[in-house]
Design an enzyme around this catalytic site. Structure first.
Site, PDB file in Angstrom:
ATOM      1  N   ARG A  66     -19.581  13.030  13.447  1.00 18.31           N
ATOM      2  CA  ARG A  66     -20.245  12.447  12.281  1.00 18.31           C
ATOM      3  C   ARG A  66     -21.364  11.488  12.638  1.00 18.31           C
ATOM      4  O   ARG A  66     -22.409  11.487  11.988  1.00 18.31           O
ATOM      5  CB  ARG A  66     -19.206  11.707  11.453  1.00 18.31           C
ATOM      6  N   ALA A  69      -0.289   6.222   4.719  1.00 23.27           N
ATOM      7  CA  ALA A  69       0.431   5.361   5.647  1.00 23.27           C
ATOM      8  C   ALA A  69       1.573   4.643   4.936  1.00 23.27           C
ATOM      9  O   ALA A  69       2.720   4.656   5.399  1.00 23.27           O
ATOM     10  CB  ALA A  69      -0.526   4.358   6.291  1.00 23.27           C
ATOM     11  N   GLY A  70       1.278   4.029   3.811  1.00 24.75           N
ATOM     12  CA  GLY A  70       2.277   3.211   3.129  1.00 24.75           C
ATOM     13  C   GLY A  70       3.395   4.033   2.514  1.00 24.75           C
ATOM     14  O   GLY A  70       4.578   3.699   2.657  1.00 24.75           O
ATOM     15  N   GLY A 112       0.830  -1.204   0.000  1.00 23.20           N
ATOM     16  CA  GLY A 112       0.000   0.000   0.000  1.00 23.20           C
ATOM     17  C   GLY A 112       0.862   1.250   0.000  1.00 23.20           C
ATOM     18  O   GLY A 112       1.897   1.309   0.685  1.00 23.20           O
ATOM     19  N   ARG A 114     -14.560   8.079  14.318  1.00 20.20           N
ATOM     20  CA  ARG A 114     -13.384   8.906  14.057  1.00 20.20           C
ATOM     21  C   ARG A 114     -13.799  10.360  13.875  1.00 20.20           C
ATOM     22  O   ARG A 114     -14.795  10.645  13.222  1.00 20.20           O
ATOM     23  CB  ARG A 114     -12.666   8.436  12.798  1.00 20.20           C
TER      24      ARG A 114
HETATM   25  C1  LIG Z   1     -13.722  10.959  -0.004  1.00 23.95           C
HETATM   26  C2  LIG Z   1     -12.913  10.872   1.250  1.00 23.95           C
HETATM   27  C3  LIG Z   1     -12.492  12.022   1.884  1.00 23.95           C
HETATM   28  C4  LIG Z   1     -11.731  11.958   3.042  1.00 23.95           C
HETATM   29  N1  LIG Z   1     -11.339  13.124   3.634  1.00 23.95           N
HETATM   30  C5  LIG Z   1     -10.581  13.068   4.754  1.00 23.95           C
HETATM   31  C6  LIG Z   1     -10.119  14.257   5.371  1.00 23.95           C
HETATM   32  O1  LIG Z   1     -10.395  15.367   4.923  1.00 23.95           O
HETATM   33  N2  LIG Z   1      -9.359  14.148   6.480  1.00 23.95           N
HETATM   34  C7  LIG Z   1      -9.016  12.935   6.997  1.00 23.95           C
HETATM   35  O2  LIG Z   1      -8.303  12.904   7.986  1.00 23.95           O
HETATM   36  N3  LIG Z   1      -9.435  11.795   6.432  1.00 23.95           N
HETATM   37  C8  LIG Z   1     -10.212  11.825   5.315  1.00 23.95           C
HETATM   38  N4  LIG Z   1     -10.629  10.654   4.732  1.00 23.95           N
HETATM   39  C9  LIG Z   1     -10.139   9.372   5.239  1.00 23.95           C
HETATM   40  C10 LIG Z   1      -8.716   9.132   4.760  1.00 23.95           C
HETATM   41  O3  LIG Z   1      -8.590   9.615   3.457  1.00 23.95           O
HETATM   42  C11 LIG Z   1      -8.319   7.668   4.739  1.00 23.95           C
HETATM   43  O4  LIG Z   1      -8.665   7.058   5.919  1.00 23.95           O
HETATM   44  C12 LIG Z   1      -6.821   7.539   4.567  1.00 23.95           C
HETATM   45  O5  LIG Z   1      -6.385   8.270   3.459  1.00 23.95           O
HETATM   46  C13 LIG Z   1      -6.394   6.112   4.439  1.00 23.95           C
HETATM   47  O6  LIG Z   1      -5.027   6.069   4.134  1.00 23.95           O
HETATM   48  P1  LIG Z   1      -4.239   4.711   4.099  1.00 23.95           P
HETATM   49  O7  LIG Z   1      -2.853   5.053   3.769  1.00 23.95           O
HETATM   50  O8  LIG Z   1      -4.503   3.956   5.337  1.00 23.95           O
HETATM   51  O9  LIG Z   1      -4.899   3.856   2.930  1.00 23.95           O
HETATM   52  P2  LIG Z   1      -5.231   4.192   1.393  1.00 23.95           P
HETATM   53  O10 LIG Z   1      -4.926   5.576   1.018  1.00 23.95           O
HETATM   54  O11 LIG Z   1      -6.598   3.670   1.152  1.00 23.95           O
HETATM   55  O12 LIG Z   1      -4.198   3.321   0.587  1.00 23.95           O
HETATM   56  C14 LIG Z   1      -4.317   1.947   0.455  1.00 23.95           C
HETATM   57  C15 LIG Z   1      -3.174   1.463  -0.373  1.00 23.95           C
HETATM   58  O13 LIG Z   1      -3.119   0.066  -0.311  1.00 23.95           O
HETATM   59  C16 LIG Z   1      -3.004  -0.488  -1.575  1.00 23.95           C
HETATM   60  N5  LIG Z   1      -3.610  -1.805  -1.506  1.00 23.95           N
HETATM   61  C17 LIG Z   1      -4.788  -2.170  -0.942  1.00 23.95           C
HETATM   62  N6  LIG Z   1      -4.952  -3.490  -1.009  1.00 23.95           N
HETATM   63  C18 LIG Z   1      -3.868  -3.978  -1.617  1.00 23.95           C
HETATM   64  C19 LIG Z   1      -3.444  -5.277  -1.960  1.00 23.95           C
HETATM   65  N7  LIG Z   1      -4.154  -6.366  -1.686  1.00 23.95           N
HETATM   66  N8  LIG Z   1      -2.261  -5.419  -2.600  1.00 23.95           N
HETATM   67  C20 LIG Z   1      -1.486  -4.324  -2.885  1.00 23.95           C
HETATM   68  N9  LIG Z   1      -1.826  -3.090  -2.548  1.00 23.95           N
HETATM   69  C21 LIG Z   1      -3.006  -2.922  -1.943  1.00 23.95           C
HETATM   70  C22 LIG Z   1      -3.635   0.490  -2.505  1.00 23.95           C
HETATM   71  O14 LIG Z   1      -3.099   0.339  -3.799  1.00 23.95           O
HETATM   72  C23 LIG Z   1      -3.243   1.798  -1.855  1.00 23.95           C
HETATM   73  O15 LIG Z   1      -1.961   2.156  -2.298  1.00 23.95           O
HETATM   74  C24 LIG Z   1     -11.406  10.714   3.577  1.00 23.95           C
HETATM   75  C25 LIG Z   1     -11.845   9.554   2.960  1.00 23.95           C
HETATM   76  C26 LIG Z   1     -12.625   9.624   1.827  1.00 23.95           C
HETATM   77  C27 LIG Z   1     -13.186   8.372   1.244  1.00 23.95           C
END
Ligand SMILES: Cc1cc2nc3c(=O)[nH]c(=O)nc-3n(C[C@H](O)[C@H](O)[C@H](O)COP(=O)(O)OP(=O)(O)OC[C@H]3O[C@@H](n4cnc5c(N)ncnc54)[C@H](O)[C@@H]3O)c2cc1C
Ligand code: SF4
Ligand code: FES
Lengths: 666, 266
Positions: free
Chosen positions: A337, A44-45, A40, A463
């Site tokens: 929320r 985070a990733g 990912g 959250r």
């Molecule tokens: C529309 C929207 C608006 C938001 N706005 C806000 C905001 O304003 N403020 C806030 O704090 N939060 C917000 N959030 C929440 C926040 O964006 C997410 O919780 C956060 O970005 C998640 O980040 P992450 O790095 O954990 O995962 P993600 O950004 O979801 O990344 C997941 C990664 O994992 C990879 N991946 C997944 N499964 C696999 C697999 N099996 N094999 C290989 N790769 C894989 C994907 O390719 C991707 O790179 C929002 C969410 C949404 C939906």
């Protein structure tokens, strides 16, 4: 299973410092011989991969999109919290900690949340140093806005594209390390299994999505940063590819899944328009800074609006019900929320909804146009400005702040939100539940970590807005880089891990068999059909309101969907090549199992807290009723081989620093 | 039995509004295969569907008939991830300005229309399958210099120790909103990537944080761009018109100035 959360002793505000001072280190020469896989590349990733590579580890990172920059984090709109107290409005680390615990309805770990609040300020420093163009005021300093569940302004933002700018910052740090050869980036790769050898994560099985090749990758640690599972509902604000597969496959190998029923339904999303709909679009919570939420006060007006005989702009003020301001005067439109979503549902269920489906409320900017317009007139010395001129100036200010969101709304709904109020309704947005991790962010598989939305750690049962971006970057930039060393210090003499081990062979075989069985069932029905069906069940019975009866029904329905799916799904195309339907099918198979577990978890928790609202447990005023003496624990589920028979493990939550109270935003 | 109301209600798929369309879609089995346009008829398309939802309906029909569905890139479906990338009736992201393919709705078309759907075509973006192309060249350009060399220690200056004039910050932000979709390349007769690269160079050139490395950055990114086989810029301006984020062509001029300054430095 005994759950050891590894929370360091000592006073809350010294735990993290103490941990960092005593955690074991890996020296630079040894780091070069240690491989880490990061699955990912969202906030985070990307931040974890970049940081680990900078430290000297050999990193392999994977994402299923065609570029790490496209992870779902890119879509985050409104902002990121940090306890900088730049606004001098009384903010502090403690207050951010307190707001987060309270916002999470007292179902999160104190130590983790305190650490999050503690490192939050660093995140902003780091991002600015990377060139992230946050919004600034006229003095050139950083601007802040407010988000729900707080009474301070601590949210940093870049218009409505905060996630994009933060992710591009992390992506640029990651790109720098790819360019230096410290990270091997595998785009269009999907992780399909974790390989566990002698109780330790030693690598993964992944499918190259272009060639269809099933690949083995070994490492000394595996970090899952694979995001949330909101798409189990089919319709959600998540990107189409967001999925639970990586987390679920780790779960099947021994990682516990915590609080899966804690999902967030976001109050301000564009309502569903038809059954062709493939996803829902969020209108950022930041809009609640300036937009006021209302429905008609009288049913006849609501009916007339639904029949298009009356326009919202024609309805007099005293015929409107600003129900959040009415019910929660202290927080008004900025309640958390879960509270805002339930209040919208309550009004719509009572017959006051405003679009053809009866499931929409207004988000109205008229009073902000006027307020900002007047400010502008004063600033510019235009004392004779007409009402129209004032409104026009006000609209300009609002456009500056939220222009892209207004444009997005108009694209989808074909109505101009500068002229008529937006229509919004709650939709699935975020998942607080996820892989159980200890203080070091390690799952119950040794050497397998989970960061970002994929873990359960910081948000309890609800959250707060702008806290997911904060958590993702905190985990990746500032927490994992310390904690992973504490484990890898034992791995310096392990040497390269061979992918010929029987565990790798077996895991690869397992993946191949699953793929073959999906192809060989002679089914005729596209994957989406099952996904929609599953999503509808979960939305109906494990969504904004839940009940024992409904959840039991949902579990039996999901079991039927599982059977039907494996018998009748059709995967067209080839195994050894690009095949998006196959990718979807594997994700849906995992969503089905997860869906059942969510319902089990919701059924087990006989209380209401945060996003988990059990109809049987509410106050007379319809607010969530927690049952602290019984349910003050993290529910961590263990896979047994049979998805219908998981084992529940409990991690008790201890509050030493905060008095557990019933949440009030009145 | 508790019955909760389900809010996913059908209201738009009524027959009267349904459009009948002829789709001519580029089909290509893989990078090496020959491709061709294939015609499909699609009925009952709701004007409220997004373009990609229309493609979903087509794929659903193809799968049910036992045929191979059309492969295309997409993820966020709200105009921000930059994955969707269709050349529709000869225009990158279709007829509307300032939107991506996923933000395009069927109300922009009418009953009886014939719609031509093709992948981005450019030497720098080889086709992977059908409408999906390989844009990894953009990643490599970014790896060559699209960053500020600061480690993620968190031991940086306090964020407000670096004030940035609002006008510069806003301009840097505008440049930074590029989603890396590649429509600029696809719409340029020369297949030039200057708008994409110019936007990244500009973001950092406008901010004090970007200054220490500004010359190396522009040289390295331009060098990589040339190696990837993108064409030269001859100031046609199609990129700016078709860019879904309305990235200004000014950014190309700024990059050229940076590049010249870098050359002067030697
Ligand atoms: C529309 C929207 C608006 C938001 N706005 C806000 C905001 O304003 N403020 C806030 O704090 N939060 C917000 N959030 C929440 C926040 O964006 C997410 O919780 C956060 O970005 C998640 O980040 P992450 O790095 O954990 O995962 P993600 O950004 O979801 O990344 C997941 C990664 O994992 C990879 N991946 C997944 N499964 C696999 C697999 N099996 N094999 C290989 N790769 C894989 C994907 O390719 C991707 O790179 C929002 C969410 C949404 C939906
Ligand atoms: S400059 Fe515009 S068209 Fe080019 S990649 Fe960026 S957003 Fe797409
Ligand atoms: S699918 Fe993300 S921009 Fe179109």
């Amino acid at each position: 299973m005994e759950l050891i959360n590894k929370i360091p002793d000592g006073p809350l505000d010294q735990k993290w410092t103490k941990y960092k001072n005593t955690a074991r280190l890996v020296n630079p020469a040894n780091k070069r011989n240690i491989d880490v896989i990061v699955v990912g590349t969202g906030l985070a990733g990307a931040s974890a991969a970049a940081s680990l590579a900078e430290m000297g580890y050999k990193v392999k990172a994977l994402c299923f999109q065609d570029s790490p920059r496209r992870a779902h984090s890119i879509a985050a709109q409104g902002g990121i919290n940090a306890a900088k107290n730049y606004m001098n409005d009384g903010d502090s680390t403690y207050r951010l900690f307190y707001d987060t615990i309270k916002g999470g309805d007292y179902r999160a770990r104190e130590a983790n949340v305190y650490r999050l609040a503690e490192v939050s300020a660093n995140i902003i420093d780091q991002c600015v140093a990377q060139g992230v163009p946050f919004a600034r005021d006229y003095g050139g300093l950083l601007d802040n806005r407010s988000f729900g569940g707080t009474q301070v302004s601590r949210t940093f933002y870049a218009k409505g594209q905060t996630g994009q700018q933060l992710l591009l910052g992390a992506y640029s740090a990651l790109s720098r390390q790819v360019g230096k050869g410290n990270v091997t980036m595998l785009n269009r790769h999907e992780m399909l299994d974790v390989v566990v050898i002698d109780g330790k994560a030693r690598g993964i099985i992944a499918r190259n999505l272009v060639t269809g090749a099933i690949e083995r990758h070994s490492a000394h640690a595996v970090v899952l940063c694979t995001g949330g599972y909101g798409n189990v509902f089919f319709l959600s604000t998540n990107a189409m590819g967001s999925n639970v597969t990586a987390a679920w496959r780790a779960h099947k190998r021994g990682a516990l899944m915590a609080n899966p029923c804690f999902t967030q339904i976001h109050p301000t999303c564009i309502p569903v328009s038809g059954d062709h709909q493939s996803k829902l679009t969020l209108m950022s919570e930041s809009l609640r800074n300036d937009g006021r939420i209302w429905v008609p006060k009288f049913k006849e007006d609501a009916e007339a609006i639904r029949a298009k005989k009356l326009k919202p702009t024609d309805l007099a003020e005293d015929r409107r019900d600003y129900y959040l301001e009415r019910r929660y005067p202290a927080f008004g439109n900025l309640v958390p929320r879960d509270v805002a979503s339930r209040a919208a549902k309550e009004r719509c269920d009572a017959g006051f909804g405003v679009n053809a489906t009866g499931e929409a409320v207004y988000l109205d900017f008229a009073s902000s146009f006027e307020r900002y317009g007047k400010q502008q007139a004063t600033v510019k010395g235009l004392h004779n400005a007409t009402h129209d001129e004032i409104i026009a100036m006000g609209k300009k200010v609002v456009e500056q702040k939220y222009g892209n969101l207004f444009q997005m709304y108009e694209q989808i709904v074909a109505e101009n939100p500068y002229e008529t109020p937006m229509m919004i309704y709650p939709a699935v947005h975020y998942t607080m539940g996820g892989l159980w991790v200890d203080y070091e962010l390690m799952t119950t598989i040794k050497g397998c970590y989970a960061c970002g939305e994929a873990n359960f750690s910081d948000h309890g049962a609800n959250r707060l807005g702008a806290s997911a971006l904060m958590q993702g970057l905190a985990d990746g930039y500032f927490v994992l880089p310390y904690t992973i060393g504490n484990y890898l210090a034992d791995e310096i003499s392990t040497g390269k891990i061979s992918t010929d081990a029987p565990e790798f062979v077996a895991a690869e075989d397992n993946v191949r068999k699953q793929i073959e069985s999906l192809f060989n069932n002679n089914g005729t029905v596209p994957v989406d059909h099952f996904h929609r069906k599953l999503g509808k069940i979960i939305w109906d019975y494990c969504g904004m309101a839940r009940s024992e009866e409904g959840l039991k029904f949902a579990i039996s329905e999901i079991q039927k969907i599982r059977e039907d799916f494996f018998k009748n799904v059709r995967i067209p195309g080839v195994q050894n090549g690009m095949n998006p339907e196959l990718e979807k099918a594997m994700r849906v198979a995992d969503f089905i199992d997860l869906g059942e577990l969510m319902c089990k978890d919701a059924l087990e928790r006989n209380e209401s807290c945060g996003g988990h609202f059990r109809e049987e447990y509410q106050t007379e005023e319809g607010e969530a009723l927690r049952v602290d003496d019984v349910y003050n624990y993290v529910a961590a589920w263990e896979f047994t081989g049979n998805p219908s028979a998981p084992i529940l493990n409990k991690e008790p939550l201890v509050y030493d620093n905060i008095k557990v109270q019933s949440r009030s935003y009145k | 039995m508790t019955t909760l109301k389900y809010n996913h209600v059908v209201i738009n798929n009524n027959m009267e509004n349904g459009m009948n369309l002829t789709l001519k879609v580029w089909r290509q089995a893989n990078a090496e295969a020959q491709g061709q346009m294939t015609e499909y008829k699609l009925g009952n398309v709701s004007p409220d569907m997004s373009f990609l939802e229309m493609m979903d309906v087509l794929n659903d029909e193809l799968i049910r008939k036992g045929e191979d569905p059309v492969t295309f890139d997409h993820d966020c479906r709200e105009g921000i991830c930059g994955m969707c990338s269709m050349f529709i009736n000869g225009e990158a992201h279709g007829p509307n300005r300032g939107v991506t393919t996923c933000q395009l709705h069927m109300r922009s078309f009418k009953d009886g229309d014939t719609i031509y759907i093709e992948p981005w075509r450019s030497a720098g973006f080889p086709v992977v399958k059908d409408l999906m192309v390989d844009r990894s060249a953009f990643d490599r350009i970014q790896q060559a210099g699209g960053f500020v060399s600061v480690n993620t220690s968190g031991r940086t200056l306090d964020a407000n120790a670096i004030p940035v004039p609002k006008a510069d910050a806003d301009k840097a932000f505008d440049a930074a909103t590029c989603i890396g979709c590649g429509a600029c390349v696809a719409s340029c007769p020369n297949g030039s990537a200057m708008l994409f690269v110019g936007a990244k160079v500009s973001q950092f050139a406008l901010l004090p944080q970007g200054h220490p490395e500004r010359f190396d950055r522009v040289e390295n990114m331009v060098k990589q761009m040339d190696e990837e086989g993108f064409g030269n810029c001859s100031n046609i301006g199609a990129c700016e018109v078709q860019c879904p984020k309305s990235i200004s062509i000014e950014n190309i001029a700024r990059m050229n100035r940076e590049y010249m300054a870098a050359n002067l430095k030697g």
